[in-house]
Design a protein around this motif. Structure first.
Motif, PDB file in Angstrom:
ATOM      1  N   ASN A 156      48.431 -30.990 -38.525  1.00 17.91           N
ATOM      2  CA  ASN A 156      49.465 -30.554 -37.584  1.00 17.91           C
ATOM      3  C   ASN A 156      49.121 -29.183 -37.001  1.00 17.91           C
ATOM      4  OD1 ASN A 156      51.093 -32.848 -37.918  1.00 17.91           O
ATOM      5  ND2 ASN A 156      51.950 -32.027 -39.813  1.00 17.91           N
ATOM      6  N   ALA A 157      47.837 -28.938 -36.810  1.00 19.14           N
ATOM      7  CA  ALA A 157      47.386 -27.646 -36.291  1.00 19.14           C
ATOM      8  C   ALA A 157      47.998 -27.366 -34.916  1.00 19.14           C
ATOM      9  CB  ALA A 157      45.859 -27.623 -36.202  1.00 19.14           C
ATOM     10  N   LYS A 158      48.452 -26.140 -34.743  1.00 20.15           N
ATOM     11  CA  LYS A 158      49.067 -25.739 -33.475  1.00 20.15           C
ATOM     12  C   LYS A 158      48.417 -24.487 -32.886  1.00 20.15           C
ATOM     13  CE  LYS A 158      53.634 -27.710 -34.499  1.00 20.15           C
ATOM     14  NZ  LYS A 158      53.216 -28.424 -35.704  1.00 20.15           N
ATOM     15  N   HIS A 159      47.545 -23.850 -33.651  1.00 20.53           N
ATOM     16  CA  HIS A 159      46.929 -22.607 -33.194  1.00 20.53           C
ATOM     17  C   HIS A 159      45.402 -22.755 -33.166  1.00 20.53           C
ATOM     18  CE1 HIS A 159      50.862 -20.802 -33.606  1.00 20.53           C
ATOM     19  NE2 HIS A 159      50.911 -21.170 -34.876  1.00 20.53           N
ATOM     20  N   GLU A 160      44.786 -21.978 -32.314  1.00 18.08           N
ATOM     21  CA  GLU A 160      43.350 -22.106 -32.106  1.00 18.08           C
ATOM     22  C   GLU A 160      42.557 -21.810 -33.364  1.00 18.08           C
ATOM     23  OE1 GLU A 160      40.480 -19.743 -29.222  1.00 18.08           O
ATOM     24  OE2 GLU A 160      41.730 -21.154 -28.109  1.00 18.08           O
ATOM     25  N   TYR A 161      42.992 -20.848 -34.170  1.00 18.50           N
ATOM     26  CA  TYR A 161      42.245 -20.530 -35.375  1.00 18.50           C
ATOM     27  C   TYR A 161      42.290 -21.694 -36.366  1.00 18.50           C
ATOM     28  CZ  TYR A 161      46.593 -19.552 -37.946  1.00 18.50           C
ATOM     29  OH  TYR A 161      47.805 -19.651 -38.564  1.00 18.50           O
ATOM     30  N   GLU A 162      43.358 -22.503 -36.300  1.00 17.45           N
ATOM     31  CA  GLU A 162      43.439 -23.692 -37.147  1.00 17.45           C
ATOM     32  C   GLU A 162      42.486 -24.774 -36.638  1.00 17.45           C
ATOM     33  OE1 GLU A 162      47.960 -23.761 -38.834  1.00 17.45           O
ATOM     34  OE2 GLU A 162      47.727 -24.187 -36.697  1.00 17.45           O
ATOM     35  N   TYR A 163      42.361 -24.861 -35.308  1.00 17.71           N
ATOM     36  CA  TYR A 163      41.394 -25.804 -34.740  1.00 17.71           C
ATOM     37  C   TYR A 163      39.981 -25.451 -35.201  1.00 17.71           C
ATOM     38  CZ  TYR A 163      45.184 -26.654 -31.320  1.00 17.71           C
ATOM     39  OH  TYR A 163      46.372 -26.931 -30.722  1.00 17.71           O
ATOM     40  N   VAL A 164      39.660 -24.142 -35.161  1.00 17.44           N
ATOM     41  CA  VAL A 164      38.330 -23.672 -35.566  1.00 17.44           C
ATOM     42  C   VAL A 164      38.055 -24.045 -37.018  1.00 17.44           C
ATOM     43  CG1 VAL A 164      36.919 -21.620 -35.975  1.00 17.44           C
ATOM     44  CG2 VAL A 164      38.267 -21.786 -33.888  1.00 17.44           C
ATOM     45  N   ALA A 165      39.056 -23.876 -37.883  1.00 12.62           N
ATOM     46  CA  ALA A 165      38.891 -24.220 -39.303  1.00 12.62           C
ATOM     47  C   ALA A 165      38.600 -25.710 -39.471  1.00 12.62           C
ATOM     48  CB  ALA A 165      40.149 -23.831 -40.076  1.00 12.62           C
ATOM     49  N   ASN A 166      39.268 -26.551 -38.697  1.00 16.61           N
ATOM     50  CA  ASN A 166      39.022 -27.999 -38.774  1.00 16.61           C
ATOM     51  C   ASN A 166      37.601 -28.342 -38.334  1.00 16.61           C
ATOM     52  OD1 ASN A 166      41.580 -28.544 -39.713  1.00 16.61           O
ATOM     53  ND2 ASN A 166      42.407 -29.138 -37.724  1.00 16.61           N
ATOM     54  N   PHE A 167      37.163 -27.715 -37.250  1.00 19.27           N
ATOM     55  CA  PHE A 167      35.809 -28.009 -36.767  1.00 19.27           C
ATOM     56  C   PHE A 167      34.742 -27.486 -37.735  1.00 19.27           C
ATOM     57  CE2 PHE A 167      37.769 -28.669 -32.513  1.00 19.27           C
ATOM     58  CZ  PHE A 167      37.219 -29.911 -32.267  1.00 19.27           C
ATOM     59  N   LYS A 168      35.087 -26.441 -38.481  1.00 20.80           N
ATOM     60  CA  LYS A 168      34.151 -25.942 -39.489  1.00 20.80           C
ATOM     61  C   LYS A 168      33.965 -26.987 -40.586  1.00 20.80           C
ATOM     62  CE  LYS A 168      33.240 -21.927 -42.419  1.00 20.80           C
ATOM     63  NZ  LYS A 168      33.735 -20.600 -42.856  1.00 20.80           N
ATOM     64  N   ILE A 169      35.057 -27.652 -40.982  1.00 22.41           N
ATOM     65  CA  ILE A 169      34.971 -28.726 -41.970  1.00 22.41           C
ATOM     66  C   ILE A 169      34.123 -29.879 -41.413  1.00 22.41           C
ATOM     67  CG2 ILE A 169      36.313 -30.487 -43.196  1.00 22.41           C
ATOM     68  CD1 ILE A 169      38.616 -28.452 -43.326  1.00 22.41           C
ATOM     69  N   LEU A 170      34.332 -30.197 -40.132  1.00 19.87           N
ATOM     70  CA  LEU A 170      33.560 -31.261 -39.497  1.00 19.87           C
ATOM     71  C   LEU A 170      32.077 -30.917 -39.464  1.00 19.87           C
ATOM     72  CD1 LEU A 170      33.643 -33.969 -37.919  1.00 19.87           C
ATOM     73  CD2 LEU A 170      33.866 -32.610 -35.824  1.00 19.87           C
ATOM     74  N   GLN A 171      31.749 -29.653 -39.137  1.00 19.53           N
ATOM     75  CA  GLN A 171      30.352 -29.230 -39.085  1.00 19.53           C
ATOM     76  C   GLN A 171      29.694 -29.329 -40.458  1.00 19.53           C
ATOM     77  OE1 GLN A 171      28.381 -28.054 -36.177  1.00 19.53           O
ATOM     78  NE2 GLN A 171      27.022 -28.781 -37.779  1.00 19.53           N
ATOM     79  N   ASN A 172      30.452 -28.959 -41.499  1.00 20.23           N
ATOM     80  CA  ASN A 172      29.913 -29.069 -42.864  1.00 20.23           C
ATOM     81  C   ASN A 172      29.571 -30.523 -43.199  1.00 20.23           C
ATOM     82  OD1 ASN A 172      30.184 -26.323 -43.291  1.00 20.23           O
ATOM     83  ND2 ASN A 172      32.164 -26.478 -44.282  1.00 20.23           N
ATOM     84  N   SER A 173      30.405 -31.454 -42.760  1.00 19.93           N
ATOM     85  CA  SER A 173      30.139 -32.878 -43.002  1.00 19.93           C
ATOM     86  C   SER A 173      28.918 -33.341 -42.218  1.00 19.93           C
ATOM     87  CB  SER A 173      31.365 -33.721 -42.622  1.00 19.93           C
ATOM     88  OG  SER A 173      32.459 -33.439 -43.468  1.00 19.93           O
ATOM     89  N   PHE A 174      28.794 -32.857 -40.966  1.00 22.57           N
ATOM     90  CA  PHE A 174      27.607 -33.187 -40.162  1.00 22.57           C
ATOM     91  C   PHE A 174      26.342 -32.708 -40.875  1.00 22.57           C
ATOM     92  CE2 PHE A 174      28.574 -34.285 -35.499  1.00 22.57           C
ATOM     93  CZ  PHE A 174      29.693 -35.011 -35.865  1.00 22.57           C
ATOM     94  N   ASP A 175      26.397 -31.469 -41.379  1.00 20.22           N
ATOM     95  CA  ASP A 175      25.226 -30.911 -42.061  1.00 20.22           C
ATOM     96  C   ASP A 175      24.916 -31.691 -43.333  1.00 20.22           C
ATOM     97  OD1 ASP A 175      25.158 -29.000 -40.090  1.00 20.22           O
ATOM     98  OD2 ASP A 175      26.167 -27.461 -41.267  1.00 20.22           O
ATOM     99  N   LYS A 176      25.945 -32.038 -44.088  1.00 19.56           N
ATOM    100  CA  LYS A 176      25.754 -32.745 -45.357  1.00 19.56           C
ATOM    101  C   LYS A 176      25.074 -34.088 -45.157  1.00 19.56           C
ATOM    102  CE  LYS A 176      28.337 -34.520 -49.341  1.00 19.56           C
ATOM    103  NZ  LYS A 176      29.680 -34.603 -49.983  1.00 19.56           N
ATOM    104  N   HIS A 177      25.461 -34.795 -44.100  1.00 19.47           N
ATOM    105  CA  HIS A 177      24.912 -36.132 -43.861  1.00 19.47           C
ATOM    106  C   HIS A 177      23.806 -36.129 -42.805  1.00 19.47           C
ATOM    107  CE1 HIS A 177      27.887 -37.981 -46.464  1.00 19.47           C
ATOM    108  NE2 HIS A 177      28.826 -37.267 -45.883  1.00 19.47           N
TER     109      HIS A 177
END
Length: 262
Positions: A51-72
């Protein structure tokens, strides 16, 4: 050509059990995290802000996504700065790529999207820049000439007080949000810089040892070809060690010794 907006939304809502109405809602990064989780089942969804509503929360989500990209070892750049602006075209193109990736790697079977994210909702995220419809309350029209009733006066007074308090708190809250966003952005930039420095150091070290081995190789070949040294057997053994390969490894055809790496 990739899927249309309607096709993508239908697929996304069916897979994740959400109610997205706009492609732009994917700009929070939450949906992308769960798409990858549906393939590998190892994304830490408890850390994803659905339920992210702020840009810094969006950035945190994309950081999790990037970690998954790197892992796989998913070799595709995530245009974070463009996606988090929640523009249609940027998010459409990236979601089309995600759909194609999912088509290729989804293992099949049932995926309990709601259970995987712990029952968190994932469809009420507002689109940045859009105008939200405000709820209105219908009040009985007072008789002409009569003053406002006590209930109406109390309601108006409470609303005015609340709006004034909200206005006074907004600057401070905005400053806090901006500070958090800047910190998250700086952390990501530092990580990218550290990774770049590490790669450069590894490449320099690789080149250093490669040149040394190449010099040894040339020297050994020259000594073996002359055949004038009693150490020829030793040199031959050294050469055999240098040219020995692991089982199943084949030297690429058409490449000379100059192009080999160690």
């Amino acid at each position: 050509m990739g899927e249309s907006r309607t096709e993508l939304l239908a697929w996304l809502n069916d897979l994740l059990q959400v109610g997205y109405t706009k492609i732009e809602q994917c700009g929070t990064g939450a949906a992308h995290c769960q798409i990858i989780d549906s393939i590998y089942r190892d994304v830490p969804l408890s850390k994803v802000k659905f339920n992210a509503k702020h840009e810094y929360e969006y950035v945190a989500n994309f950081k999790i996504l990037q970690n998954s990209f790197d892992k796989h070892k998913i070799d595709n750049a995530i245009p974070v700065e463009r996606l988090l602006k929640c523009k249609f075209q940027d998010n459409l193109e990236f979601l089309q790529w995600m759909k194609k990736f999912w088509d290729n790697y989804f293992p099949g079977g049932n995926y309990d999207a709601t259970g995987r994210r712990g029952g968190k909702a994932g469809a009420d995220t507002p689109v940045r820049g859009s105008t939200q419809k405000l709820a209105t309350t219908t009040t009985k029209r007072p008789v002409a000439g009569a003053g406002p009733t006590k209930a109406v006066r109390s309601s108006v007074g409470a609303r005015t007080t609340g709006e004034a308090a909200a206005r006074s708190a907004d600057p401070q809250r905005n400053s806090e949000i901006e500070a958090e966003y800047q910190k998250a952005l700086q952390d990501m930039q530092n990580q990218v810089l550290e990774a770049k420095i590490t790669v450069e150091q590894v490449e320099k070290e690789r080149e250093f040892y490669f040149l040394k081995l190449r010099e040894i190789e040339i020297y050994v070949q020259q000594q073996i070809e002359t055949g004038k040294h009693p150490e020829e057997t030793v040199l031959t053994n050294i050469a055999n060690i240098m040219y020995k390969t692991e089982e199943g490894f084949e030297i690429p055809q058409g490449e000379g010794a100059e192009e080999e790496t160690f």
